[in-house]
Every structure is written in structure tokens, then in C-alpha cells.
Design a protein around this motif. Structure first.
Motif, PDB file in Angstrom:
ATOM      1  N   GLY A 102       7.716   8.648  14.167  1.00 44.40           N
ATOM      2  CA  GLY A 102       6.727   8.706  13.082  1.00 44.40           C
ATOM      3  C   GLY A 102       6.342   9.842  12.392  1.00 44.40           C
ATOM      4  N   THR A 103       7.275  10.475  12.139  1.00 48.07           N
ATOM      5  CA  THR A 103       7.124  11.904  11.710  1.00 48.07           C
ATOM      6  C   THR A 103       7.096  11.677  10.196  1.00 48.07           C
ATOM      7  OG1 THR A 103       9.526  12.412  11.193  1.00 48.07           O
ATOM      8  CG2 THR A 103       8.645  12.961  13.462  1.00 48.07           C
ATOM      9  N   THR A 104       6.687  12.687   9.505  1.00 44.11           N
ATOM     10  CA  THR A 104       6.408  12.695   8.178  1.00 44.11           C
ATOM     11  C   THR A 104       7.790  12.448   7.430  1.00 44.11           C
ATOM     12  OG1 THR A 104       6.670  15.204   7.956  1.00 44.11           O
ATOM     13  CG2 THR A 104       4.425  14.245   7.742  1.00 44.11           C
ATOM     14  N   GLU A 105       8.827  12.781   8.045  1.00 41.14           N
ATOM     15  CA  GLU A 105      10.151  12.351   7.388  1.00 41.14           C
ATOM     16  C   GLU A 105      10.582  10.828   7.482  1.00 41.14           C
ATOM     17  OE1 GLU A 105      14.994  13.622   7.736  1.00 41.14           O
ATOM     18  OE2 GLU A 105      13.418  14.834   8.551  1.00 41.14           O
ATOM     19  N   ALA A 106       9.825  10.165   8.415  1.00 35.45           N
ATOM     20  CA  ALA A 106      10.032   8.748   8.429  1.00 35.45           C
ATOM     21  C   ALA A 106       9.514   7.955   7.351  1.00 35.45           C
ATOM     22  CB  ALA A 106       9.716   8.172   9.684  1.00 35.45           C
ATOM     23  N   ILE A 107      10.332   7.313   6.544  1.00 38.17           N
ATOM     24  CA  ILE A 107       9.935   6.308   5.351  1.00 38.17           C
ATOM     25  C   ILE A 107       9.411   4.805   6.048  1.00 38.17           C
ATOM     26  CG2 ILE A 107      10.495   5.335   3.041  1.00 38.17           C
ATOM     27  CD1 ILE A 107      12.133   7.750   2.633  1.00 38.17           C
ATOM     28  N   PHE A 108      10.606   4.741   6.775  1.00 35.87           N
ATOM     29  CA  PHE A 108      10.405   3.187   7.498  1.00 35.87           C
ATOM     30  C   PHE A 108      11.291   3.288   8.783  1.00 35.87           C
ATOM     31  CE2 PHE A 108      11.882  -1.328   8.060  1.00 35.87           C
ATOM     32  CZ  PHE A 108      10.646  -1.890   8.594  1.00 35.87           C
TER      33      PHE A 108
ATOM     34  N   PRO B 199       0.931  -1.298   0.068  1.00 38.35           N
ATOM     35  CA  PRO B 199      -0.039   0.016  -0.069  1.00 38.35           C
ATOM     36  C   PRO B 199       0.926   1.287   0.023  1.00 38.35           C
ATOM     37  CG  PRO B 199       0.074  -0.872   2.255  1.00 38.35           C
ATOM     38  CD  PRO B 199       0.855  -1.983   1.156  1.00 38.35           C
ATOM     39  N   VAL B 200       0.308   2.396  -0.507  1.00 39.97           N
ATOM     40  CA  VAL B 200       0.891   3.714  -0.524  1.00 39.97           C
ATOM     41  C   VAL B 200       0.885   4.026   0.971  1.00 39.97           C
ATOM     42  CG1 VAL B 200       1.127   5.869  -1.044  1.00 39.97           C
ATOM     43  CG2 VAL B 200       0.249   4.422  -2.860  1.00 39.97           C
ATOM     44  N   SER B 201       0.110   3.685   1.642  1.00 39.87           N
ATOM     45  CA  SER B 201      -0.053   3.983   3.243  1.00 39.87           C
ATOM     46  C   SER B 201      -1.100   3.354   3.786  1.00 39.87           C
ATOM     47  CB  SER B 201      -0.460   5.527   3.356  1.00 39.87           C
ATOM     48  OG  SER B 201      -1.733   5.958   2.724  1.00 39.87           O
ATOM     49  N   TYR B 202      -1.273   3.110   5.164  1.00 40.96           N
ATOM     50  CA  TYR B 202      -2.148   2.596   5.811  1.00 40.96           C
ATOM     51  C   TYR B 202      -2.901   3.696   6.505  1.00 40.96           C
ATOM     52  CZ  TYR B 202       1.004  -1.329   5.356  1.00 40.96           C
ATOM     53  OH  TYR B 202       2.139  -2.604   5.220  1.00 40.96           O
ATOM     54  N   THR B 203      -4.247   3.003   6.883  1.00 37.92           N
ATOM     55  CA  THR B 203      -4.944   3.844   7.684  1.00 37.92           C
ATOM     56  C   THR B 203      -4.335   4.724   8.889  1.00 37.92           C
ATOM     57  OG1 THR B 203      -6.044   2.141   8.948  1.00 37.92           O
ATOM     58  CG2 THR B 203      -7.280   2.825   6.915  1.00 37.92           C
ATOM     59  N   SER B 204      -3.652   4.024   9.333  1.00 34.03           N
ATOM     60  CA  SER B 204      -2.813   4.579  10.797  1.00 34.03           C
ATOM     61  C   SER B 204      -1.743   5.236  10.355  1.00 34.03           C
ATOM     62  CB  SER B 204      -2.540   3.365  11.846  1.00 34.03           C
ATOM     63  OG  SER B 204      -1.568   3.721  12.624  1.00 34.03           O
TER      64      SER B 204
ATOM     65  N   THR C  64      11.343   9.640  -7.073  1.00 32.43           N
ATOM     66  CA  THR C  64       9.956   9.223  -6.801  1.00 32.43           C
ATOM     67  C   THR C  64       9.398   9.161  -5.519  1.00 32.43           C
ATOM     68  OG1 THR C  64      10.253   7.573  -8.721  1.00 32.43           O
ATOM     69  CG2 THR C  64       8.653   7.155  -6.916  1.00 32.43           C
ATOM     70  N   VAL C  65      10.530   9.204  -4.543  1.00 30.06           N
ATOM     71  CA  VAL C  65      10.181   9.072  -2.942  1.00 30.06           C
ATOM     72  C   VAL C  65       9.901  10.473  -2.687  1.00 30.06           C
ATOM     73  CG1 VAL C  65      10.775   8.466  -0.810  1.00 30.06           C
ATOM     74  CG2 VAL C  65      11.130   6.842  -2.565  1.00 30.06           C
ATOM     75  N   ILE C  66      11.014  11.505  -3.124  1.00 31.44           N
ATOM     76  CA  ILE C  66      10.876  12.847  -2.674  1.00 31.44           C
ATOM     77  C   ILE C  66       9.549  13.612  -3.114  1.00 31.44           C
ATOM     78  CG2 ILE C  66      12.074  14.995  -3.165  1.00 31.44           C
ATOM     79  CD1 ILE C  66      14.678  13.519  -3.403  1.00 31.44           C
ATOM     80  N   SER C  67       9.196  12.950  -4.424  1.00 28.57           N
ATOM     81  CA  SER C  67       7.945  13.613  -5.038  1.00 28.57           C
ATOM     82  C   SER C  67       6.664  12.964  -4.247  1.00 28.57           C
ATOM     83  CB  SER C  67       7.821  13.165  -6.466  1.00 28.57           C
ATOM     84  OG  SER C  67       8.876  13.805  -7.110  1.00 28.57           O
ATOM     85  N   ASN C  68       6.761  12.054  -3.446  1.00 28.28           N
ATOM     86  CA  ASN C  68       5.677  11.376  -2.768  1.00 28.28           C
ATOM     87  C   ASN C  68       5.180  12.446  -1.638  1.00 28.28           C
ATOM     88  OD1 ASN C  68       3.738   9.781  -0.993  1.00 28.28           O
ATOM     89  ND2 ASN C  68       4.934   7.868  -1.608  1.00 28.28           N
ATOM     90  N   SER C  69       3.972  12.857  -1.598  1.00 27.82           N
ATOM     91  CA  SER C  69       3.338  13.585  -0.646  1.00 27.82           C
ATOM     92  C   SER C  69       3.196  13.113   0.687  1.00 27.82           C
ATOM     93  CB  SER C  69       2.258  14.247  -1.142  1.00 27.82           C
ATOM     94  OG  SER C  69       1.216  13.253  -0.977  1.00 27.82           O
ATOM     95  N   THR C  70       3.449  11.866   0.682  1.00 29.39           N
ATOM     96  CA  THR C  70       3.382  11.004   2.126  1.00 29.39           C
ATOM     97  C   THR C  70       4.617  11.699   3.093  1.00 29.39           C
ATOM     98  OG1 THR C  70       2.488   9.246   1.013  1.00 29.39           O
ATOM     99  CG2 THR C  70       3.373   8.874   3.175  1.00 29.39           C
TER     100      THR C  70
END
Length: 451
Positions: free
Chosen positions: A262-268, A201-206, A242-248
Motif C-alpha cells: 500500500g505504498t504511494t506507488e501502488a495504484i491498484f 472515488p479519487v481515494s477512500y478514507t483509508s 493524468t495518473v503521473i500528475s495525480n498527487s495520490t
């Protein structure tokens, strides 16, 4: 005492053998193979989900990315010094490690244990009665974790077994496999990530799940790192973009991404809580209730320029000349997260890839984003020397400051051919030894030169 059957199971995991951990003084044991593949686990969605969550537990463990996988590289570099009493860590600091070093053996065992868990999920999940979307997601998560472990193993040891099937009784000699060339392992990582991307998934509900479970962005970020390590710079730039352009994902103030979770900077990011505590108390200074088994080097401390906010957020001077890792601060409940992939790395991967492709202006623009955040100065302008190797030196220095204690320094210097001079080691030490315990169990494992 382990019986013969369990010994062979451990052997089938390519030497993920019982290892006495020098830091925890606990015996690392692997569960019998049928404990993961039995119908008690893979009977329904609940069991499959539990198995997938176990993958992240394996990564969070002290022998994997929760602790040793990163610390071994940090202390073998010039960023971390041994300040405690364990001989295994001392030997790593002195660049005198060998095939019986328990810290090195522990990361080997943990990685192959986790790979076997992933293989069981990949093998079993299609047979479970549940929605296809969940089957795809769980398989994608397992592929990501398998890729991450194989990638880390190849970076430390060079040629390693690429294990793509789960162990299953009865155990026979076919499980005692030889090492594959590093290029073959990297190709396997590439395939796993490529296969995982459309399944994830691009993201989860949480939001928390989006940060501590595998997502499409996490697989793309690891792919960018893989391309960089393998010298495929055009694809490294593309994947990072691709990742830099991802608004997540978005950069946050440096202190926020260190102190927060769990900030917006964290990818994993590996998450911990009061029931599953971060095992990095060995980092903490003694005045913070820690053991202080290792600390930051004076060289790292002095590498930060005046005004660089990253030093205060990363290192604390506990006493004159005594430097403590300050990226992990919670020695009470043990909830510090451990970043595995974050957005700042994508900018620096793209910068390095652009330099390799002689795009010095584009590389400087990426570096400028990171430095403006580091100095909290949006007017700061960065230029790079129009020489590839000199520009790479600048980017590697930036990576050192940005990713202190995150397990990058050793691998950065090895992959760019700078480790021999920087760390004053012979070239053969740029590969870690295959653990003796693994070779004792699996006679088909050869050793790296000079060990």
C-alpha cells in the motif's frame, strides 16, 4: 456429481467449467447463478458491499491475478523457468502447452466467474435502497473489474466472448455465445473504463482501500495500458500523464515498494492477510519453506547491470546458479501484496507512447526517472537512439527489469511482435488455446489455429 442445471450454469459462463487445478489439487467450482442474484445478497447496502468485496476476492484467487494469470505469462516468456514437478507448468516452460493445460483453463474459468459477479452487481445495484453515491461507487468498481478481466482474457486468447449480462435462471441456449473479435472486446473494455471513471472515488478514507479497491486513478491507469496495447499512442500518453500528475501517487525506493504494501506507488494492488493468504508459496525457494515450482532464469539475472538495485530486490541466488523470485518473501503469514498497476508503469507507458510519436527527448526523460530510482543516482542521464524500433527495444528491456514476476513480459513481447524470435515459438503460439473444457460445454466457442 453436478446435476444438469449446474452444468448449464457453468456453460452459461462460457466454459468457466469445473477444472482440476494441477497446482492446488482442488476442484474449482462455480456457485449456482442465483446465489449471487438472490435477495439474500442484493437486499441492502451490506449485501451489496459484500458482493463488491467478493470481486476483489476473485481477483486475489490463485487462478486469477493472485497467481496464475501472471505466472502463466511469466513462465511462457524467458524470465521464469520450471524447477518443480507439475507437468502443466513444465509444458508452459517448454512452449508446448495445449488446450487441456489446467493452468490456462483455470485463468479462463476464473476470469469469467469474476465477470459474472461484476455483471450481477451492475444489474442489481440500482434496485437497492441506499445512497446514490454508493450505488455509483459500487457500479464503478464492478465496471473496473469487468474491464480488467476482459482485457486480460483478450491479451491471452485473442478473440473471446464479451459478456455484459449476468447469468440468470432459467438458462437457455442464448447463454452459449460465440467469441467476439479482440477489437470488439477492447472496445468493451474502453467503454467500461470510460463509464467507471466518473463513478469512482479519487481515494477512500483509508489509504489501504485507496490501493486495493478501484479508484478513478486505477481506471485511468488501466486505460493508459489499454491505449498502449491498442496502438492509440496519443491517448496512452495523455492517460499516463493524468495518473503521473495525480498527487495520490508517488514513486518510492524500489525496495520499499517490494517489501511494503500500500505504498504511494501502488495504484491498484491485491492485498492479502493471515486469513486470506497470498497463494504464491510455489515461488518461494526451498530454504525459505517453499515448493520452488519455478524460479528466475539466468537470462533475467544477467540482464541487470552492476549497481541496479532492482536485482537484489527482485531475485535471490539461493545456491550457485539457482535464482529465486524475491518479490514475494512472506512464506509465514502469506501477506505479500501483488501489484496490478503501479506508477512506474505509467512512466514507461508514456515513454513508449512518446517514442511511437517520435518524441525521443520526452521518452528519455521518463526513462530517466525510472533509472535514477533503480540506481539511486539522481545525476544519471538517459538518452535514447533516434530510431523508433531501437528505442522501443530499450524501453522493453527496462520494463523487463522493472516488472519482473509481475506478469508483463509475455504480453509486452507479443504486442510488439517480438515474441516469435525472442521465445523461439511459431506465430500461432502467441495466442493461448481456448480451453477444451470450455469448448466441450459451449459448442459455439471456436479454437485458435493449430490447437
Amino acid at each position: 456429481m453436478k446435476n444438469i442445471f449446474n452444468t448449464k450454469i457453468i456453460g452459461s459462463l462460457l466454459g468457466a467449467a469445473m477444472l482440476l487445478s494441477s497446482c492446488s489439487d482442488e476442484l474449482l467450482e462455480l456457485e449456482p447463478v442465483d446465489s449471487l442474484s438472490s435477495n439474500l445478497v442484493f437486499v441492502n447496502q451490506q449485501g451489496a458491499n459484500a458482493a463488491v468485496l467478493g470481486l476483489y476476492g476473485g481477483l486475489a484467487g490463485g487462478n486469477n491475478l493472485g497467481f496464475r494469470m501472471n505466472v502463466v505469462g511469466d513462465i511462457a516468456s524467458n524470465d521464469v523457468s520450471h524447477t518443480g514437478s507439475f507437468n502443466t507448468w513444465r509444458d508452459l516452460d517448454l512452449k508446448n502447452w495445449d488446450a487441456v493445460n489446467g493452468e490456462i483453463g483455470a485463468i479462463w474459468a476464473s476470469a469469467y466467474n469474476n465477470i459474472n459477479r461484476a455483471n450481477n452487481i451492475i444489474t442489481q445495484v440500482d434496485g437497492i435502497d441506499m445512497a446514490q453515491s454508493l450505488k455509483d461507487q459500487y457500479k464503478g468498481e464492478a465496471l473496473f473489474v469487468r474491464a480488467l478481466n476482459h482485457f486480460n482474457l483478450a491479451n491471452y486468447f485473442g478473440d473471446v466472448p464479451l459478456v455484459l449480462r449476468a447469468t440468470a435462471a432459467p438458462i437457455d441456449e442464448s447463454y452459449f455465445v460465440a467469441r467476439d473479435p479482440r477489437a470488439t472486446v477492447y472496445a468493451g473494455v474502453l467503454k467500461d473504463l470510460t463509464d467507471a471513471i466518473p463513478l469512482l472515488p479519487v481515494s477512500y478514507t483509508s489509504n489501504n482501500n485507496t490501493r486495493h479497491r478501484a479508484t478513478r486513478g486505477a481506471a485511468q491507469a488501466l486505460l493508459a495500458r489499454l491505449y498502449l496495447y491498442t496502438g492509440d499512442y496519443p491517448n496512452a500518453e495523455t492517460a499516463a500523464t493524468t495518473v503521473i500528475s495525480n498527487s495520490t501517487y508517488a514513486l518510492v525506493p524500489f525496495e520499499n515498494q517490494v517489501a511494503g504494501k500500500g505504498t504511494t506507488e501502488a495504484i491498484f494492488e491485491i492485498f492479502f492477510d493471515a486469513n486470506n493468504q497470498n497463494p504464491v508459496t510455489f515461488w518461494y525457494g526451498r530454504d525459505n519453506g517453499g515448493r520452488f515450482e519455478f524460479g528466475a532464469t539466468e537470462s533475467l539475472w544477467n540482464s541487470y547491470s552492476t549497481g541496479d538495485l532492482r536485482r537484489a530486490a527482485s531475485i535471490r541466488e539461493e545456491a550457485p546458479g539457482v535464482f529465486v523470485n524475491f518479490k514475494y518473501r512472506d512464506n509465514t503469514t502469506g501477506t505479500d501484496g501483488v501489484h496490478v498497476l503501479r506508477l512506474a508503469e505509467m512512466y514507461l507507458i508514456r515513454a513508449e507512447a512518446r517514442v511511437r510519436n517520435s518524441d525521443f527527448v520526452g521518452a528519455a526523460a521518463d526513462l530517466q526517472v525510472i533509472r535514477r530510482r533503480a540506481f539511486n543516482d539522481q545525476s544519471l542521464v538517459v538518452t535514447l537512439p533516434a530510431n523508433i524500433e531501437q528505442a522501443i527495444d530499450v524501453i522493453l528491456a527496462e520494463r523487463r527489469l522493472e516488472f519482473a514476476f509481475e506478469g508483463h513480459r509475455w504480453h509486452d513481447m507479443v504486442r510488439t511482435g517480438r515474441a516469435v524470435d525472442a521465445f523461439e515459438i511459431p506465430v500461432w503460439r502467441t495466442l493461448m488455446p481456448i480451453p477444451l473444457n470450455a469448448r466441450d460445454v459451449n459448442p459455439n466457442l471456436t479454437q485458435n489455429p493449430n490447437y
